[in-house]
Scaffold this motif. Structure first.
Motif, PDB file in Angstrom:
ATOM      1  N   THR A  54       0.751  -1.282  -0.158  1.00  7.30           N
ATOM      2  CA  THR A  54      -0.030  -0.119  -0.122  1.00  7.30           C
ATOM      3  C   THR A  54       0.719   1.193  -0.170  1.00  7.30           C
ATOM      4  O   THR A  54       2.182   1.055   0.182  1.00  7.30           O
ATOM      5  CB  THR A  54      -1.043   0.079   1.199  1.00  7.30           C
ATOM      6  OG1 THR A  54       0.002   0.300   2.296  1.00  7.30           O
ATOM      7  CG2 THR A  54      -1.917  -1.387   1.149  1.00  7.30           C
ATOM      8  N   LEU A  55       0.248   2.342  -0.322  1.00  6.32           N
ATOM      9  CA  LEU A  55       1.118   3.572  -0.195  1.00  6.32           C
ATOM     10  C   LEU A  55       1.831   3.919   1.238  1.00  6.32           C
ATOM     11  O   LEU A  55       2.706   4.218   1.102  1.00  6.32           O
ATOM     12  CB  LEU A  55       0.018   4.880  -0.710  1.00  6.32           C
ATOM     13  CG  LEU A  55       0.681   6.369  -0.716  1.00  6.32           C
ATOM     14  CD1 LEU A  55       1.804   6.350  -1.846  1.00  6.32           C
ATOM     15  CD2 LEU A  55      -0.403   7.335  -1.216  1.00  6.32           C
ATOM     16  N   GLY A  56       0.973   3.610   2.079  1.00  6.45           N
ATOM     17  CA  GLY A  56       1.413   3.798   3.457  1.00  6.45           C
ATOM     18  C   GLY A  56       2.581   2.866   3.657  1.00  6.45           C
ATOM     19  O   GLY A  56       3.592   3.274   4.471  1.00  6.45           O
ATOM     20  N   ARG A  58       4.684   1.534   1.492  1.00  9.97           N
ATOM     21  CA  ARG A  58       5.712   2.156   0.913  1.00  9.97           C
ATOM     22  C   ARG A  58       6.528   3.395   1.578  1.00  9.97           C
ATOM     23  O   ARG A  58       7.610   3.726   1.659  1.00  9.97           O
ATOM     24  CB  ARG A  58       5.597   2.619  -0.412  1.00  9.97           C
ATOM     25  CG  ARG A  58       5.079   0.985  -1.198  1.00  9.97           C
ATOM     26  CD  ARG A  58       5.047   1.253  -2.682  1.00  9.97           C
ATOM     27  NE  ARG A  58       4.524   2.694  -3.334  1.00  9.97           N
ATOM     28  CZ  ARG A  58       3.258   2.969  -3.913  1.00  9.97           C
ATOM     29  NH1 ARG A  58       2.599   1.963  -4.171  1.00  9.97           N
ATOM     30  NH2 ARG A  58       3.105   4.083  -4.282  1.00  9.97           N
ATOM     31  N   ALA A  59       5.637   4.413   1.947  1.00  9.54           N
ATOM     32  CA  ALA A  59       6.118   5.248   2.738  1.00  9.54           C
ATOM     33  C   ALA A  59       6.921   5.118   3.919  1.00  9.54           C
ATOM     34  O   ALA A  59       7.927   5.739   4.233  1.00  9.54           O
ATOM     35  CB  ALA A  59       4.765   6.351   2.803  1.00  9.54           C
ATOM     36  N   ARG A  60       6.118   4.119   4.909  1.00  8.71           N
ATOM     37  CA  ARG A  60       7.014   3.883   5.921  1.00  8.71           C
ATOM     38  C   ARG A  60       8.403   3.321   5.719  1.00  8.71           C
ATOM     39  O   ARG A  60       9.247   3.538   6.083  1.00  8.71           O
ATOM     40  CB  ARG A  60       6.044   2.847   6.693  1.00  8.71           C
ATOM     41  CG  ARG A  60       4.975   3.530   7.632  1.00  8.71           C
ATOM     42  CD  ARG A  60       4.340   2.587   8.547  1.00  8.71           C
ATOM     43  NE  ARG A  60       3.599   1.345   7.900  1.00  8.71           N
ATOM     44  CZ  ARG A  60       2.540   1.573   7.194  1.00  8.71           C
ATOM     45  NH1 ARG A  60       1.843   2.860   7.348  1.00  8.71           N
ATOM     46  NH2 ARG A  60       2.065   0.220   6.597  1.00  8.71           N
ATOM     47  N   ARG A  61       8.509   2.475   4.628  1.00 11.93           N
ATOM     48  CA  ARG A  61       9.598   1.733   4.098  1.00 11.93           C
ATOM     49  C   ARG A  61      10.610   2.851   3.884  1.00 11.93           C
ATOM     50  O   ARG A  61      12.226   2.824   4.115  1.00 11.93           O
ATOM     51  CB  ARG A  61       9.459   0.818   3.065  1.00 11.93           C
ATOM     52  CG  ARG A  61      10.726  -0.125   2.932  1.00 11.93           C
ATOM     53  CD  ARG A  61      10.429  -1.369   1.831  1.00 11.93           C
ATOM     54  NE  ARG A  61       9.635  -0.934   0.827  1.00 11.93           N
ATOM     55  CZ  ARG A  61       8.856  -1.449   0.151  1.00 11.93           C
ATOM     56  NH1 ARG A  61       8.195  -2.418   0.442  1.00 11.93           N
ATOM     57  NH2 ARG A  61       8.282  -0.876  -1.172  1.00 11.93           N
ATOM     58  N   GLN A  62      10.223   3.792   3.208  1.00  8.58           N
ATOM     59  CA  GLN A  62      11.035   4.839   2.586  1.00  8.58           C
ATOM     60  C   GLN A  62      11.568   5.776   3.725  1.00  8.58           C
ATOM     61  O   GLN A  62      12.759   6.136   3.750  1.00  8.58           O
ATOM     62  CB  GLN A  62      10.289   5.820   1.353  1.00  8.58           C
ATOM     63  CG  GLN A  62      10.338   5.150   0.067  1.00  8.58           C
ATOM     64  CD  GLN A  62      11.302   4.728  -0.441  1.00  8.58           C
ATOM     65  OE1 GLN A  62      12.526   5.363  -0.638  1.00  8.58           O
ATOM     66  NE2 GLN A  62      11.500   3.369  -0.954  1.00  8.58           N
TER      67      GLN A  62
END
Length: 89
Positions: A54-56, A58-62
């Motif tokens: 999910t977008l969330g 991916r953002a947390r991983r980044q």
């Protein structure tokens, strides 16, 4: 009805070792047959593709990558330091 073996059944089969009247040869044969069946299934039935993150997620991983690698690099370069400063060759 035939029961198809899976990892849970193999692990449950190992719990039979705790029973007082255990036939080790019979149990070993059952476990070997289950493992053979699992290996055969693994080659014949590939795993379904994983759903896209999910977008969330991916953002947390980044963000985690940025905190772990980018931020220390930026701070070192802003201070004019290198990772090797202070180390003997």
């Amino acid at each position: 009805m035939a029961i198809r073996p899976d990892v849970a059944k193999v692990v449950a089969g190992v719990n039979d070792l705790l029973r007082p009247k255990l036939e080790l040869d019979e149990l070993a044969g059952h476990i070997e047959a289950m493992i053979r069946s699992l290996v055969t299934q693994a080659w014949n039935e590939p795993l379904p593709p994983a759903p896209p993150p999910t977008l969330g997620a991916r953002a947390r991983r980044q963000l985690a990558w940025g905190r772990a690698y980018l931020a220390p690099w930026v701070l070192r370069h802003a201070r004019g330091r290198s990772r090797g400063d202070g180390r003997a060759a």
